[in-house]
Design a protein around this motif. Structure first.
Motif, PDB file in Angstrom:
ATOM      1  N   ALA A 204       0.814  -1.223   0.000  1.00 29.60           N
ATOM      2  CA  ALA A 204       0.000   0.000   0.000  1.00 29.60           C
ATOM      3  C   ALA A 204       0.845   1.270   0.000  1.00 29.60           C
ATOM      4  O   ALA A 204       0.572   2.193  -0.786  1.00 29.60           O
ATOM      5  N   PRO A 205       1.872   1.391   0.867  1.00 25.78           N
ATOM      6  CA  PRO A 205       2.699   2.609   0.819  1.00 25.78           C
ATOM      7  C   PRO A 205       3.375   2.817  -0.535  1.00 25.78           C
ATOM      8  O   PRO A 205       3.449   3.953  -1.023  1.00 25.78           O
ATOM      9  N   LEU A 206       3.866   1.723  -1.153  1.00 27.04           N
ATOM     10  CA  LEU A 206       4.522   1.862  -2.456  1.00 27.04           C
ATOM     11  C   LEU A 206       3.527   2.267  -3.533  1.00 27.04           C
ATOM     12  O   LEU A 206       3.823   3.112  -4.385  1.00 27.04           O
ATOM     13  N   ILE A 207       2.335   1.646  -3.518  1.00 30.51           N
ATOM     14  CA  ILE A 207       1.321   2.008  -4.501  1.00 30.51           C
ATOM     15  C   ILE A 207       0.905   3.463  -4.326  1.00 30.51           C
ATOM     16  O   ILE A 207       0.724   4.208  -5.301  1.00 30.51           O
ATOM     17  N   ALA A 208       0.758   3.891  -3.056  1.00 28.84           N
ATOM     18  CA  ALA A 208       0.368   5.275  -2.782  1.00 28.84           C
ATOM     19  C   ALA A 208       1.416   6.268  -3.292  1.00 28.84           C
ATOM     20  O   ALA A 208       1.083   7.393  -3.669  1.00 28.84           O
TER      21      ALA A 208
ATOM     22  N   THR B 129       3.053   7.034  -9.125  1.00 33.65           N
ATOM     23  CA  THR B 129       2.139   7.768 -10.008  1.00 33.65           C
ATOM     24  C   THR B 129       1.944   7.004 -11.312  1.00 33.65           C
ATOM     25  O   THR B 129       2.502   7.339 -12.352  1.00 33.65           O
ATOM     26  N   ALA B 130       1.155   5.949 -11.246  1.00 32.88           N
ATOM     27  CA  ALA B 130       0.810   5.146 -12.417  1.00 32.88           C
ATOM     28  C   ALA B 130      -0.576   4.557 -12.176  1.00 32.88           C
ATOM     29  O   ALA B 130      -1.011   4.424 -11.027  1.00 32.88           O
ATOM     30  N   PRO B 131      -1.304   4.218 -13.251  1.00 31.99           N
ATOM     31  CA  PRO B 131      -2.636   3.618 -13.063  1.00 31.99           C
ATOM     32  C   PRO B 131      -2.567   2.350 -12.223  1.00 31.99           C
ATOM     33  O   PRO B 131      -1.629   1.556 -12.348  1.00 31.99           O
ATOM     34  N   ALA B 132      -3.576   2.152 -11.365  1.00 29.79           N
ATOM     35  CA  ALA B 132      -3.567   1.023 -10.440  1.00 29.79           C
ATOM     36  C   ALA B 132      -3.478  -0.320 -11.158  1.00 29.79           C
ATOM     37  O   ALA B 132      -2.695  -1.197 -10.761  1.00 29.79           O
ATOM     38  N   LEU B 133      -4.266  -0.498 -12.214  1.00 26.69           N
ATOM     39  CA  LEU B 133      -4.236  -1.774 -12.945  1.00 26.69           C
ATOM     40  C   LEU B 133      -2.886  -1.988 -13.614  1.00 26.69           C
ATOM     41  O   LEU B 133      -2.392  -3.122 -13.697  1.00 26.69           O
ATOM     42  N   ALA B 134      -2.275  -0.899 -14.088  1.00 27.86           N
ATOM     43  CA  ALA B 134      -0.961  -1.018 -14.712  1.00 27.86           C
ATOM     44  C   ALA B 134       0.091  -1.434 -13.684  1.00 27.86           C
ATOM     45  O   ALA B 134       0.975  -2.245 -13.969  1.00 27.86           O
ATOM     46  N   ILE B 135      -0.006  -0.874 -12.473  1.00 25.79           N
ATOM     47  CA  ILE B 135       0.912  -1.272 -11.404  1.00 25.79           C
ATOM     48  C   ILE B 135       0.755  -2.748 -11.103  1.00 25.79           C
ATOM     49  O   ILE B 135       1.737  -3.485 -10.961  1.00 25.79           O
TER      50      ILE B 135
ATOM     51  N   GLY C 256      -7.999   0.950 -20.940  1.00 30.56           N
ATOM     52  CA  GLY C 256      -7.218   2.067 -21.446  1.00 30.56           C
ATOM     53  C   GLY C 256      -6.157   2.566 -20.480  1.00 30.56           C
ATOM     54  O   GLY C 256      -5.666   3.693 -20.622  1.00 30.56           O
ATOM     55  N   SER C 257      -5.777   1.739 -19.502  1.00 29.60           N
ATOM     56  CA  SER C 257      -4.740   2.130 -18.548  1.00 29.60           C
ATOM     57  C   SER C 257      -3.387   2.202 -19.236  1.00 29.60           C
ATOM     58  O   SER C 257      -2.983   1.266 -19.929  1.00 29.60           O
ATOM     59  N   ALA C 258      -2.690   3.317 -19.062  1.00 31.79           N
ATOM     60  CA  ALA C 258      -1.383   3.510 -19.703  1.00 31.79           C
ATOM     61  C   ALA C 258      -0.360   2.543 -19.131  1.00 31.79           C
ATOM     62  O   ALA C 258      -0.188   2.460 -17.914  1.00 31.79           O
ATOM     63  N   LEU C 259       0.317   1.824 -20.005  1.00 30.30           N
ATOM     64  CA  LEU C 259       1.306   0.839 -19.580  1.00 30.30           C
ATOM     65  C   LEU C 259       2.737   1.367 -19.632  1.00 30.30           C
ATOM     66  O   LEU C 259       3.673   0.652 -19.293  1.00 30.30           O
ATOM     67  N   GLY C 260       2.917   2.593 -20.052  1.00 27.02           N
ATOM     68  CA  GLY C 260       4.260   3.154 -20.148  1.00 27.02           C
ATOM     69  C   GLY C 260       4.211   4.674 -20.068  1.00 27.02           C
ATOM     70  O   GLY C 260       3.183   5.275 -19.735  1.00 27.02           O
ATOM     71  N   GLY C 261       5.382   5.291 -20.375  1.00 26.93           N
ATOM     72  CA  GLY C 261       5.471   6.739 -20.323  1.00 26.93           C
ATOM     73  C   GLY C 261       5.739   7.284 -18.932  1.00 26.93           C
ATOM     74  O   GLY C 261       5.579   8.474 -18.673  1.00 26.93           O
ATOM     75  N   TYR C 262       6.153   6.387 -18.006  1.00 29.46           N
ATOM     76  CA  TYR C 262       6.422   6.828 -16.630  1.00 29.46           C
ATOM     77  C   TYR C 262       7.855   7.348 -16.520  1.00 29.46           C
ATOM     78  O   TYR C 262       8.727   7.026 -17.326  1.00 29.46           O
TER      79      TYR C 262
ATOM     80  N   GLY D 170      11.571   7.757 -14.365  1.00 24.96           N
ATOM     81  CA  GLY D 170      12.465   6.754 -13.778  1.00 24.96           C
ATOM     82  C   GLY D 170      12.097   6.397 -12.350  1.00 24.96           C
ATOM     83  O   GLY D 170      12.197   5.227 -11.948  1.00 24.96           O
ATOM     84  N   LYS D 171      11.676   7.386 -11.557  1.00 26.93           N
ATOM     85  CA  LYS D 171      11.312   7.104 -10.165  1.00 26.93           C
ATOM     86  C   LYS D 171      10.110   6.171 -10.082  1.00 26.93           C
ATOM     87  O   LYS D 171      10.043   5.308  -9.205  1.00 26.93           O
ATOM     88  N   THR D 172       9.167   6.353 -10.992  1.00 29.72           N
ATOM     89  CA  THR D 172       7.978   5.493 -10.991  1.00 29.72           C
ATOM     90  C   THR D 172       8.367   4.051 -11.312  1.00 29.72           C
ATOM     91  O   THR D 172       7.900   3.109 -10.650  1.00 29.72           O
ATOM     92  N   TRP D 173       9.209   3.863 -12.315  1.00 25.54           N
ATOM     93  CA  TRP D 173       9.653   2.509 -12.658  1.00 25.54           C
ATOM     94  C   TRP D 173      10.427   1.879 -11.500  1.00 25.54           C
ATOM     95  O   TRP D 173      10.294   0.677 -11.239  1.00 25.54           O
ATOM     96  N   LEU D 174      11.225   2.693 -10.805  1.00 31.12           N
ATOM     97  CA  LEU D 174      11.982   2.189  -9.670  1.00 31.12           C
ATOM     98  C   LEU D 174      11.048   1.717  -8.563  1.00 31.12           C
ATOM     99  O   LEU D 174      11.276   0.663  -7.942  1.00 31.12           O
ATOM    100  N   LYS D 175       9.980   2.460  -8.311  1.00 34.13           N
ATOM    101  CA  LYS D 175       9.020   2.065  -7.281  1.00 34.13           C
ATOM    102  C   LYS D 175       8.248   0.810  -7.682  1.00 34.13           C
ATOM    103  O   LYS D 175       7.958  -0.045  -6.843  1.00 34.13           O
ATOM    104  N   ILE D 176       7.925   0.688  -8.970  1.00 36.41           N
ATOM    105  CA  ILE D 176       7.252  -0.530  -9.438  1.00 36.41           C
ATOM    106  C   ILE D 176       8.182  -1.732  -9.282  1.00 36.41           C
ATOM    107  O   ILE D 176       7.742  -2.825  -8.882  1.00 36.41           O
ATOM    108  N   ALA D 177       9.473  -1.533  -9.579  1.00 34.29           N
ATOM    109  CA  ALA D 177      10.441  -2.611  -9.400  1.00 34.29           C
ATOM    110  C   ALA D 177      10.558  -2.999  -7.928  1.00 34.29           C
ATOM    111  O   ALA D 177      10.621  -4.191  -7.590  1.00 34.29           O
ATOM    112  N   ALA D 178      10.583  -2.002  -7.053  1.00 38.17           N
ATOM    113  CA  ALA D 178      10.652  -2.282  -5.617  1.00 38.17           C
ATOM    114  C   ALA D 178       9.405  -3.028  -5.156  1.00 38.17           C
ATOM    115  O   ALA D 178       9.475  -3.961  -4.344  1.00 38.17           O
ATOM    116  N   LEU D 179       8.246  -2.633  -5.678  1.00 42.78           N
ATOM    117  CA  LEU D 179       6.990  -3.306  -5.347  1.00 42.78           C
ATOM    118  C   LEU D 179       7.042  -4.762  -5.783  1.00 42.78           C
ATOM    119  O   LEU D 179       6.567  -5.661  -5.065  1.00 42.78           O
TER     120      LEU D 179
END
Length: 316
Positions: A47-51, A54-60, A225-231, A233-242
């Motif tokens: 939850a903290p990482l998702i919060a 900054t990316a669509p929830a389904l994409a995360i 229609g959830s965006a799967l890219g265009g994030y 670097g910090k967003t990708w790093l948080k998704i990787a950490a998640l």
């Protein structure tokens, strides 16, 4: 080792131990509880990482599963390909079904967070152990009274922390329904995993399950229609950490320990995610935990202790 079960085999009873899957040594209960603690800590970061992402929830949800499959692929397809071959049609089918149900859990719960209050959504989605116990009862198992009492007490602990502010707003009620359905989906996912893990290894089951979840969520992203890219670097790093902490260390270790601890103990322990997330958010995001966080943690632990005690009495 345990021979594969027939297609009529029932789901394991709460706390029922299962033999190790082919090629996987059985773990001691102390090891299982240690791994469970690590798993709960991992999912508490979700939850903290998702919060903070900054990316669509389904994409995360899609990327955490897709990245996990990417990490597991070399291991599963090279070092453990024999385990995949030995799974059998029934185990493969149930693993795929578990993956679809896990995708359904993500697809129901994450949108609910934008439709109703986070507290209400959290309280409703954490009804998982209640659904688990009810499904086991419907399957013909008779969970001991301590399991019912412990499950109820643990859920009360979550309610102490989150509260549940039911609204008459139509959108909020729809969000409440989604969160409740997500809790049911999580229970079905847990029970399916417990059944597959009776004959399949963690790696084999997890790989098939996550692959199916990623495909299902990819379809959901394309449809919505959830965006799967265009994030950035910090967003990708948080998704990787998640992916690492919540998916590989969290869900994967839950898949590991459910074989030995049983679905009721494992699903009840997941309730610790709620106070765990609150404490992590306090340390990482600077969000002051509510005053109820610490007593709620004690109540949840007391409920979990009752479920574990019921399991030990059953083993004696």
């Amino acid at each position: 080792m345990t021979a594969p079960q027939s297609t009529s085999a029932a789901l394991p009873a709460a706390g029922t131990p299962a033999a190790a899957g082919p090629g996987e040594a059985p773990a001691s209960r102390s090891t299982d509880f240690t791994l469970l603690a690590v798993a709960v800590a991992g999912v508490s970061m979700s939850a903290p990482l998702i919060a903070a992402t900054t990316a669509p929830a389904l994409a995360i949800a899609f990327w955490r599963n897709a990245m996990a499959v990417g990490v597991l692929s070399p291991v599963a397809l090279w070092r453990h390909r024999g385990e995949l071959r030995r799974m059998g049609r029934r185990a493969l089918t149930l693993s795929g079904l578990a993956g679809v149900v896990l995708a359904l859990h993500f697809g129901l719960w994450l949108p609910s967070l934008t439709m109703t209050s986070v507290a209400t959504s959290t309280a409703l989605v954490t009804t998982t152990p209640i659904w688990t116990t009810l499904i086991l009862r419907l399957r013909g198992h008779r969970p001991p009274g301590l399991v019912w009492a412990g499950t109820a007490l643990a859920v009360v602990g979550v309610l102490i922390l989150t509260g549940i502010d039911m609204s008459t707003d139509t959108r909020a009620l729809a969000g409440d329904a989604l969160a409740l359905a997500a809790g049911l989906a999580a229970a079905v996912y847990m029970l399916l995993g417990a059944e597959v893990r009776r004959t399949a290894t963690t790696t084999a089951y997890t790989y098939v399950c996550y692959s199916t979840t990623a495909v299902a969520l990819l379809g959901a992203c394309l449809v919505s229609g959830s965006a799967l890219g265009g994030y950035d670097g910090k967003t990708w790093l948080k998704i990787a950490a998640l992916t690492v902490v919540a998916q590989l260390l969290g869900h994967s270790l839950l898949n590991r320990v459910v074989r030995g601890l049983g679905p009721s103990t494992t699903s009840t322990a997941i309730l610790l995610e709620t106070p765990g997330a609150a404490l992590i958010a306090a340390l990482w995001l600077g969000q002051t935990p509510p005053a109820a966080a610490y007593p709620a943690l004690g109540v949840i632990l007391a409920g979990l202790a009752l479920v574990i005690l019921a399991d030990r009495r059953k083993r004696v």
